[in-house]
Design an enzyme around this catalytic site. Structure first.
Site, mmCIF file in Angstrom:
data_model
loop_
_atom_site.group_PDB
_atom_site.id
_atom_site.type_symbol
_atom_site.label_atom_id
_atom_site.label_comp_id
_atom_site.label_asym_id
_atom_site.label_seq_id
_atom_site.Cartn_x
_atom_site.Cartn_y
_atom_site.Cartn_z
ATOM 1 N N CYS A 1 0.832 -1.201 0.000
ATOM 2 C CA CYS A 1 0.000 0.000 0.000
ATOM 3 C C CYS A 1 0.871 1.257 0.000
ATOM 4 O O CYS A 1 0.617 2.214 -0.741
ATOM 5 C CB CYS A 1 -0.886 -0.036 1.240
ATOM 6 N N CYS B 1 -5.160 -2.149 5.081
ATOM 7 C CA CYS B 1 -4.832 -0.809 4.589
ATOM 8 C C CYS B 1 -5.866 -0.305 3.592
ATOM 9 O O CYS B 1 -6.121 -0.945 2.570
ATOM 10 C CB CYS B 1 -3.448 -0.855 3.939
#
Length: 375
Positions: free
Chosen positions: A109, A205
């Site tokens: 991420c 995330c």
């Protein structure tokens, strides 16, 4: 002329205070809210506790970010990276589970969205720097930036940033990296920021909290198989290897089915036979290893064999290790003291004192030269 900074404003307290500090330091600040997940588009139905909420979590976060931006008097832009997140992060996440590995989406991420898609998007604003509310520090005094641990060791996020390349860090600021979390909260309250008492985000995330095993069923079918001891003794059926990770205790459902009173743990997985291996005892020898093959390595600075410290998972205490390079993106890491539950798919982050010099993905795990059945 003031130098311009574009900051990622998530709607949390950390990025809120980071934006405030940048203003206090005299920067010209604009903010961006990133939307990276859409439950309807991404078929996120099973295991989603927010599915029937009147307002989705990301919209709530955007409203909080907007309140902070208005309070600080800075412009807030909004951008969707939904397709980028799916293609670059989530697809890999699912592929890894399909391969019987345990991925860390936060690392990807950061690498693919916050410090790649965001940097690409920022170019139209022509900022001097981009900034994030991460607990990490960067030393820009030398020829190349160095990624350094945060002052607050409990919140340090260099593990999640460890895959970033040098060029991704070159024009980055982490304004709260030198502050403990308690001070960040205090500053937010002192300046009456809307996020001052907001809970820290948890879960996957940019996706958030999910009932994980159910959530995976949106994307991967569960394939039942045998749960056995290492000697082959049948224990029961399992509900799909993707639902278990090395060293796991919770959710095995073995209590009362055997003659031992010790807790049971996952000690191995064999994708070829769809077998989950379990044994009693937290300290079972099969959970320990002394060597691992690390692949897809990203390294900042000169490569050298030698002694470092490492983290094989987030918030793990530093482990003394020795690494030996095999090729430009692969090394072996040795830890003769033996470490519990080093898990394929996770990241091995390498440190030289306070500097995070790089990381790679745990591919194969060994003990005394024998490959562990961890994947």
């Amino acid at each position: 002329m003031k130098k311009k900074v574009l900051i990622g404003l998530s709607g949390g307290v950390d990025s809120s205070v980071a934006a405030l500090i940048l203003l206090q330091q005299g920067y010209d600040v604009e903010a961006v809210f990133m939307r990276n997940w859409d439950s309807a588009t991404n078929m996120d139905f099973r295991g989603n506790p927010t599915l029937y909420d009147e307002t989705c979590e990301q919209e709530k976060d955007y409203q909080d970010a907007l309140k902070v931006a208005n309070k600080l008097g800075i412009k807030l832009h909004r951008v969707d990276f939904i397709h980028e997140y799916w293609d670059r992060v989530f697809s890999y996440f699912i592929d890894e589970y399909e391969k019987n590995r345990t991925p860390n989406p936060d690392v990807l991420c950061n690498n693919e969205i916050k410090f790649k898609a965001f940097i690409d998007y920022s170019e139209k604003f022509k900022p001097d720097y981009i900034a994030m509310g991460h607990y990490a520090q960067i030393d820009h005094t030398g020829d190349e930036p160095k990624l350094i641990r945060a002052v607050d060791s409990n919140k340090d996020q260099t593990y999640f940033l460890s895959q970033l390349k040098t060029e991704q860090l070159r024009n980055v600021l982490f304004p709260i990296g030198n502050l403990p979390k308690s001070e960040v909260r205090r500053i937010a309250k002192e300046h009456d920021l809307a996020t001052a008492d907001k809970k820290d985000s948890t879960g996957i995330c940019f996706i958030g909290e999910r009932h994980f095993n159910e959530f995976l069923l949106n994307y991967l079918p569960a394939k039942e198989g045998d749960m056995r001891r290492l000697d082959g003794t049948f224990i029961k059926r399992h509900f799909g290897l993707m639902n278990y990770t090395i060293g796991q205790r919770k959710g095995l459902g073995i209590g009362g089915t055997t003659d031992t009173t010790d807790a049971w743990f996952v000690v191995g997985k064999d994708l070829s036979t769809n077998t989950l291996y379990v044994e009693p005892g937290f300290e079972h020898p099969y959970l320990y290893s002394d060597e691992a093959l690390i692949t897809e390595v990203k390294w900042r600075g000169a490569k050298r064999d030698g002694k470092f410290t490492a983290k094989f998972r987030y918030r793990q205490e530093d482990q003394d290790v020795e690494i030996k390079w095999i090729d430009d993106e692969t090394f072996k890491v040795f830890y003769p003291q033996k470490i519990r539950a080093v898990t394929p798919g996770q990241v091995c982050a390498i440190y030289e004192d306070e500097v995070c010099v790089g990381s790679g993905f745990i591919s194969v795990v060994y003990n005394e030269g024998e490959k562990r059945l961890y994947s």
